[in-house]
Scaffold this motif. Structure first.
Motif: not given
Length: 424
Positions: A340-355
């Motif tokens: 979960k901690s890893e996916l939260v970080a991945v989600a943050g990077r994706l959202r920063a790219g507009g996903v």
């Protein structure tokens, strides 16, 4: 039945997933105005009551029957805004925008309030998108305003609507028409309220929707037959510009809008798929409003208000789903706290790219989390557990076709962005 609090009668809630359609309609109609150089303005929800009484017109149903008016704690009479033009003009005068570059081109979106019988798509808190172009009396500007509204509806995919247009004349010809219309109306057997309205503003009688009044006024004289040379020239020029812009229209000499300030160009968009209440937006030019509201200059303006709720119904009548962006594109499925901690970080990077990304929170099992991913409408699920973390990878599942593949955690943002881009 729920015994708790409920929304006031006639005040809708906009809830997902239907709220995505509402947002898509509002934003698409607003975008059409931005493309034409209209800047956003945000105005008070309530104003001095006298602003609307003077600007909208005391003989209108809006002022006489439909306004939400109350005394504030300072015993001042204030009113929830029933329409947008008077407030925009007040702001232009107050802040001196009329002394800058003209025309002042403004757009707005938000709630307006009218106390009337709630009906499908007609609420006591109604949502509108509007524009105002103030300071220039130019038929080409009239045509631009109309074309923006037309483009907004077409950008949504609507085809079953039509534009009705006429001219309500100017100060040089309206007095003669008023006299002729009153002479006609006073010859009818009118009830007391309607006769009083005919004395104050006879055009309001032609806006009466009651069948017996519409029948009685079928032979009333028409403003279009009384236009002055200048008003006729202005009207013909607007029509010519609409032809050049490729905006289809129907001339409707009986068209009367429900507000007193309209002069010259007056128009309405209607959709027959909505039944008797067919209007989805409209507007017109208002030559004397600035002076009427206390402006030192006497500048003309033109604008419109488009009903978001009514437009949503028009889309439904045509079987069109406006593309909203509320649904996520990627759904994270973590198996354990480390994942979960890893996916939260991945989600943050994706959202920063507009996903648009969501994650299964709350420690759900794999089966429950995958059901949540399916319900989310996402294109991809990212499944991550301890084994995948140890390998530095994440399982990417295409929820549209069921295909799965392992992708390096360091590469997943680029991979997802590429896949989403290729699908558009």
């Amino acid at each position: 039945m729920n015994a708790g609090f409920q929304a006031p009668r006639g005040i809708p809630d906009y809830l997902p997933p239907q709220s995505a359609q509402f947002v898509a309609v509002r934003d698409t109609l607003s975008r059409a105005a931005r493309l034409a150089g209209y800047s956003h303005v945000e105005l008070p929800i309530f104003e001095d009551t006298a602003l609307f009484a003077r600007g909208v017109g005391e003989s209108t149903d809006v002022v006489s029957k439909e306004m939400y008016t109350f005394a504030d704690r300072g015993d001042r009479s204030v009113t929830l805004r029933p329409e947008g033009t008077a407030g925009v003009m007040r702001a232009v005068i107050q802040h001196g925008l009329d002394r800058g570059q003209l025309p002042v081109k403004l757009s707005y979106a938000g709630p307006f309030f009218r106390y009337e019988k709630p009906q499908t798509g007609r609420y006591r808190q109604l949502q509108q998108v509007g524009v105002e172009a103030i300071g220039i009396d130019d038929p080409a500007l009239d045509a631009e305003v109309i074309a923006i509204a037309d483009e907004g509806f077409r950008a949504l995919g609507l085809t079953g609507f039509r534009l009705e247009i006429t001219s309500l004349g100017d100060d040089t010809c309206r007095p003669q028409y008023r006299e002729a219309l009153q002479q006609f109306l006073f010859g009818l057997d009118l009830d007391e309220d309607t006769r009083r309205r005919a004395e104050i503003n006879p055009l309001r009688v032609l806006d009466d929707k009651r069948p017996h009044i519409r029948e009685a006024t079928a032979g009333a004289p028409l403003m279009i037959d009384y236009l002055s040379d200048s008003a006729r020239e202005h009207y013909d020029a607007v029509i010519g510009h609409l032809d050049r812009l490729g905006v289809p229209y129907e001339k409707n000499p009986r068209l009367v809008r429900g507000l007193d300030y309209y002069t010259k160009t007056t128009f309405e968009f209607v959709h027959d798929g909505l039944g008797a209440q067919s209007g989805i937006g409209g507007g017109g030019r208002y030559d004397g409003l600035m002076k009427q509201l206390g402006g030192k200059l006497e500048l003309s303006g033109i604008g419109y208000g488009l009903g978001v709720d009514r437009t949503v119904l028009a889309l439904e009548a045509e079987g069109i789903a406006a593309a909203g962006d509320a649904r996520c594109e990627v759904f994270g499925v973590p198996m354990g706290d480390a994942a979960k901690s890893e996916l939260v970080a991945v989600a943050g990077r994706l959202r920063a790219g507009g996903v648009r990304v969501d994650i299964a929170y709350g420690g759900r099992g794999l089966k429950g989390a995958m059901k949540a991913a399916d319900r989310s409408g996402a294109r991809f699920a990212l499944v991550l557990g301890d084994n995948e973390i140890d390998a530095g990878e994440v399982e990417v599942k295409d929820l549209a076709n069921g295909e799965q593949r392992r992708v390096k955690l360091d590469d997943v943002v680029t991979h997802i962005s590429t896949q989403l881009a290729s699908a558009t």
